[in-house]
Design an enzyme around this catalytic site. Structure first.
Site, short mmCIF file in Angstrom:
data_model
loop_
_atom_site.label_atom_id
_atom_site.label_comp_id
_atom_site.label_asym_id
_atom_site.label_seq_id
_atom_site.Cartn_x
_atom_site.Cartn_y
_atom_site.Cartn_z
N THR A 103 9.83 -41.79 47.51
CA THR A 103 8.58 -41.02 47.54
C THR A 103 8.78 -39.67 48.22
O THR A 103 8.46 -38.62 47.66
CB THR A 103 7.50 -41.84 48.29
OG1 THR A 103 7.37 -43.11 47.66
CG2 THR A 103 6.17 -41.12 48.29
N LYS A 129 9.56 -41.86 61.36
CA LYS A 129 8.93 -41.98 62.70
C LYS A 129 9.43 -43.16 63.50
O LYS A 129 9.52 -43.11 64.72
CB LYS A 129 7.41 -42.03 62.59
CG LYS A 129 6.83 -43.04 61.63
CD LYS A 129 6.64 -42.43 60.27
CE LYS A 129 6.40 -43.47 59.21
NZ LYS A 129 5.78 -42.96 58.02
N GLY A 183 1.70 -36.94 57.81
CA GLY A 183 2.05 -36.50 56.45
C GLY A 183 2.11 -34.98 56.36
O GLY A 183 2.91 -34.32 57.01
N ILE A 237 -0.02 -32.76 57.43
CA ILE A 237 -0.75 -32.01 58.48
C ILE A 237 0.27 -31.40 59.46
O ILE A 237 1.10 -32.13 60.00
CB ILE A 237 -1.69 -32.93 59.28
CG1 ILE A 237 -2.67 -33.64 58.36
CG2 ILE A 237 -2.44 -32.16 60.37
CD1 ILE A 237 -3.55 -34.68 59.07
N ASP A 268 3.34 -48.54 62.67
CA ASP A 268 3.57 -47.17 62.21
C ASP A 268 2.73 -46.17 63.02
O ASP A 268 3.23 -45.13 63.47
CB ASP A 268 3.22 -47.08 60.70
CG ASP A 268 3.41 -45.69 60.14
OD1 ASP A 268 4.56 -45.32 59.87
OD2 ASP A 268 2.41 -44.97 59.99
N LYS A 279 3.96 -43.06 65.64
CA LYS A 279 3.45 -41.69 65.58
C LYS A 279 2.77 -41.30 66.89
O LYS A 279 2.92 -40.18 67.38
CB LYS A 279 2.47 -41.56 64.41
CG LYS A 279 3.14 -41.71 63.05
CD LYS A 279 2.12 -41.92 61.95
CE LYS A 279 2.79 -42.02 60.58
NZ LYS A 279 1.89 -42.50 59.53
P1 NDP Z 1 11.17 -45.00 49.62
O1 NDP Z 1 11.41 -46.48 49.74
O2 NDP Z 1 10.27 -44.52 48.55
O3 NDP Z 1 12.57 -44.26 49.45
C1 NDP Z 1 13.68 -44.56 50.24
C2 NDP Z 1 14.90 -43.90 49.63
O4 NDP Z 1 15.98 -44.12 50.51
C3 NDP Z 1 15.30 -44.45 48.28
O5 NDP Z 1 15.77 -43.41 47.46
C4 NDP Z 1 16.46 -45.38 48.63
O6 NDP Z 1 17.43 -45.44 47.62
C5 NDP Z 1 17.07 -44.68 49.80
N1 NDP Z 1 17.80 -45.63 50.63
C6 NDP Z 1 17.35 -46.80 51.15
N2 NDP Z 1 18.32 -47.39 51.84
C7 NDP Z 1 19.41 -46.61 51.73
C8 NDP Z 1 20.73 -46.69 52.22
N3 NDP Z 1 21.13 -47.75 52.93
N4 NDP Z 1 21.58 -45.71 51.92
C9 NDP Z 1 21.19 -44.66 51.17
N5 NDP Z 1 19.94 -44.52 50.69
C10 NDP Z 1 19.08 -45.49 50.96
O7 NDP Z 1 10.67 -44.52 51.05
P2 NDP Z 1 9.69 -43.28 51.38
O8 NDP Z 1 10.14 -42.10 50.66
O9 NDP Z 1 8.30 -43.74 51.24
O10 NDP Z 1 9.93 -43.14 52.96
C11 NDP Z 1 11.08 -42.49 53.47
C12 NDP Z 1 10.84 -42.17 54.94
O11 NDP Z 1 9.72 -41.27 55.05
C13 NDP Z 1 10.48 -43.36 55.82
O12 NDP Z 1 11.00 -43.14 57.09
C14 NDP Z 1 8.95 -43.31 55.88
O13 NDP Z 1 8.44 -43.90 57.04
C15 NDP Z 1 8.74 -41.81 55.92
N6 NDP Z 1 7.44 -41.34 55.48
C16 NDP Z 1 6.92 -41.82 54.30
C17 NDP Z 1 5.72 -41.31 53.83
C18 NDP Z 1 5.11 -41.76 52.56
O14 NDP Z 1 4.00 -41.32 52.22
N7 NDP Z 1 5.78 -42.62 51.79
C19 NDP Z 1 4.98 -40.31 54.61
C20 NDP Z 1 5.61 -39.90 55.85
C21 NDP Z 1 6.80 -40.41 56.24
P3 NDP Z 1 17.60 -46.72 46.68
O15 NDP Z 1 16.37 -46.70 45.82
O16 NDP Z 1 18.85 -46.44 45.98
O17 NDP Z 1 17.63 -47.91 47.59
N1 HSE Z 2 3.13 -45.49 55.67
C1 HSE Z 2 2.70 -44.28 56.26
C2 HSE Z 2 1.20 -44.18 56.18
C3 HSE Z 2 3.33 -43.10 55.58
O1 HSE Z 2 0.61 -44.93 55.39
O2 HSE Z 2 0.60 -43.39 56.89
C4 HSE Z 2 3.01 -41.79 56.25
O3 HSE Z 2 3.63 -41.70 57.50
#
Ligand code: NDP
Ligand code: HSE
Length: 423
Positions: free
Chosen positions: A13, A105, A134, A136, A201, A205
Site C-alpha cells: 500500500t 511506527k 498518515g 497529516i 498502533d 504513534k
Molecule cells: P503492505 O503489507 O501493503 O506492504 C508491505 C510490503 O513489504 C510488500 O510489498 C511486501 O512484499 C514487503 N515485504 C514484506 N516483508 C518483506 C521482507 N521480509 N522483505 C522484503 N519485503 C517485504 O504494508 P503497508 O504498505 O500497508 O505498510 C507498510 C508500512 O507502512 C508498515 O510499517 C505500516 O505500519 C506503515 N503504514 C501503513 C499505512 C497504511 O495506510 N497502510 C499508513 C501509515 C503507515 P511481498 O508482497 O513480496 O511480501
Molecule cells: N493501520 C494504520 C491505521 C495505518 O489504520 O491508522 C496508518 O498508520
C-alpha cells in the site's frame, strides 16, 4: 541539478503510493526544489508480485546488499512494516551513510534510540513523518513549528482503521467483523489488524508524538492501552441518545513535569471538534502554552496520503545540508515519569435483577468509592433491567474498585460496559 537516488523497501500500500507520487511528480519537484529524485531500486520479498503490481522489472530486487552497496542510492524509504528484517535493513543503510525515511511506527517507537545511534555515527538523516497520522504533517509541525511553545497536551484520533470501523458501526449499524474486513481490503489495516483494533498502533504513534512534544522519551509500555474489540453496537446507540460519539482517542498530557499517556475508546460530546472526524480520517489536537489550541486534520491511512508523507520526507531529507539529531530524546533525556492513575467522567452499563433495594446498594458502592453520578437511565426487561450511569469526574482506580465491588453483588448480573467520557 542535484541528483538523488532513492530505494523503496516494500511495494505494498505505502511503497506503491510512494513510487507513484515520486514518478508522477519528478518534473515538478525538479522545478520547485531543484532536485532530480530517481527511484533506483525497489526491494520486496516476492519480485514477481511486485512486477505484477506495477513495479518496473529492472528496479525490483530482493537483495538489500545490492541497495546498500549502490553509491547512487542516497535515501532508503522503508515501507515493509514489522521489526525484522526492516530494522536490519535500516541499520545496514545507516551504516553506509544513507538517510532513511520510514512509515514503520512499531519499529520506530520501539527502536528509535538504536536507529538514532547509527544515524549519528554516519551523520545520516532519520525521517518518520509517515509514522503518525498518515498524510497529516504532524511530525513536521512538532519539530519545525512549535519553537515558541511548551506543549501541554496532545489529543488525537490517530488510527484510521479503528476510526473507520467505529464510524461505520455508528452510522450504518454495520457489524464489527464486516467493517474490519473492508478496512483490510482498503489497505488501512496493519498486516495483523490486532495492532489496530487493540490500540497498539495508536500507542506506537502516541509514543513518538509525545516524545517529540515533551522532549523526553515515552516508552510504549508506559502508555495505558485499551482497544475497540469489546465495543458493542448497543452502547454506541445509547451513547447517541446521550449526545455522544464513540472514538478511539490517544491522549498525552504534561502535568507537573510528569506524563499522563493513554489510548482507549471514549465517548465525545457531539459538539467536540474531534467528534466529527470520521472514516479513515485522523485529527491531532495540540495545546501549546503560547499558541493555544491547534487541530491538524487529514487522511490517516491509505496509499497516496501515506505516500505523500513519505515523499515529503524524501524531498526534505534531500535538501538538508546537516540532518537534525534526536539524541536528546532518544538517549540523554531521562525516561518519562509517568502518571498511572488519571481522572475522567465514565459511562457504565450494567444488567441487574429488578428487585427492591438494588439501586441503593449500587449507589452506596459508588459513594464509598468517591464516584458521584451525573445521570442514570433504566430500561426495563423481564425480571432484569439494564441501567446506564454517567459519572462526574472520578478517579480511574476508584471506578475500577467500584466495578469490582458491584460485580460481586448477587443482584448484579454483569457490568457490561465501561467507557470514558471526554469533555
Ligand atoms: P503492505 O503489507 O501493503 O506492504 C508491505 C510490503 O513489504 C510488500 O510489498 C511486501 O512484499 C514487503 N515485504 C514484506 N516483508 C518483506 C521482507 N521480509 N522483505 C522484503 N519485503 C517485504 O504494508 P503497508 O504498505 O500497508 O505498510 C507498510 C508500512 O507502512 C508498515 O510499517 C505500516 O505500519 C506503515 N503504514 C501503513 C499505512 C497504511 O495506510 N497502510 C499508513 C501509515 C503507515 P511481498 O508482497 O513480496 O511480501
Ligand atoms: N493501520 C494504520 C491505521 C495505518 O489504520 O491508522 C496508518 O498508520
Amino acid at each position: 541539478m542535484k541528483k538523488i537516488g532513492v530505494a523503496i523497501l516494500g511495494f505494498g500500500t505505502v511503497g506503491c503510493g510512494t513510487y507513484n507520487i515520486l514518478t508522477e511528480r519528478r518534473e515538478q519537484i525538479k522545478i520547485e526544489y531543484g532536485i532530480d529524485i530517481t527511484v533506483s531500486a525497489i526491494l520486496v520479498r516476492n519480485t514477481h508480485k511486485a512486477v505484477a503490481n506495477g513495479a518496473p522489472q529492472e528496479l525490483v530486487t530482493d537483495s538489500i546488499e545490492e541497495i546498500v552497496s549502490n553509491p547512487s542510492i542516497d535515501i532508503v524509504a522503508e515501507c515493509i512494516g514489522g521489526i525484522e528484517p526492516a530494522k536490519t535493513y535500516l541499520i545496514e543503510s545507516l551504516k553506509c551513510g544513507k538517510s532513511i525515511v520510514t512509515a514503520n511506527k512499531e519499529l520506530f517507537a520501539k527502536h528509535w534510540g538504536e536507529l538514532e545511534k547509527y544515524a549519528a555515527e554516519t551523520k545520516a538523516g532519520l525521517y518518520f513523518e509517515a509514522t503518525c497520522g498518515g498524510g497529516i504533517p504532524v511530525i513536521r509541525t512538532l519539530t519545525q513549528a512549535m519553537q515558541a511553545n511548551t506543549l501541554l497536551q496532545i489529543k488525537g484520533i490517530i488510527n484510521g482503521t479503528t476510526n473507520y470501523i467505529l464510524s461505520r458501526m455508528s452510522d450504518e449499524g454495520a457489524s464489527y467483523d464486516d467493517v474490519l474486513r473492508d478496512a483490510q481490503a482498503l489497505g488501512f489495516a496493519e498486516s495483523d489488524p490486532t495492532a489496530d483494533v487493540e490500540g497498539y498502533d495508536a500507542s506506537y504513534k502516541l509514543s513518538i508524538l509525545s516524545s517529540l512534544a515533551f522532549n523526553r522519551f515515552l516508552p510504549v509500555e508506559n502508555i495505558y492501552r485499551e482497544g475497540i474489540s469489546n465495543i458493542k453496537i448497543e452502547d454506541i446507540n445509547i451513547g447517541k441518545k446521550l449526545g455522544y460519539t464513540i472514538k478511539l482517542l490517544a491522549i498525552a498530557k504534561l502535568i507537573d513535569g510528569k506524563i499522563e499517556a493513554r489510548v482507549h475508546p471514549v465517548f465525545l460530546k457531539n459538539s467536540h471538534p474531534l467528534a466529527s472526524v470520521s472514516g479513515s480520517f485522523n485529527a491531532v489536537f495540540l495545546v501549546g502554552d503560547n499558541v493555544g489550541e491547534i487541530m491538524l486534520y487529514g487522511r490517516g491511512a491509505g496509499s497516496l496520503p501515506t505516500g505523500s508523507a513519505v515523499v515529503s520526507d524524501i524531498v526534505f531529507a534531500a535538501r538538508q545540508i546537516e540532518h537534525a539529531r534526536y539524541s536528546e530524546i532518544a538517549d540523554v533525556i531521562k525516561k518519562s515519569e509517568v502518571i498511572s492513575d488519571f481522572t475522567s467522567d465514565y459511562y457504565l452499563r450494567m444488567t441487574v435483577l429488578d428487585v427492591q433495594g438494588v439501586l441503593s446498594q449500587i449507589t452506596s458502592i459508588f459513594a464509598s468509592n468517591n464516584v458521584s453520578i451525573t445521570s442514570m437511565r433504566q430500561d426495563s426487561g423481564a425480571g432484569v433491567v439494564s441501567i446506564v450511569f454517567v459519572t462526574h469526574k472520578s478517579n480511574e482506580n476508584n471506578i475500577k474498585k467500584a466495578i469490582a465491588e458491584l460485580s460481586s453483588l448477587s443482584e448484579v448480573q454483569a457490568v457490561n460496559a465501561l467507557i470514558r467520557v471526554e469533555k
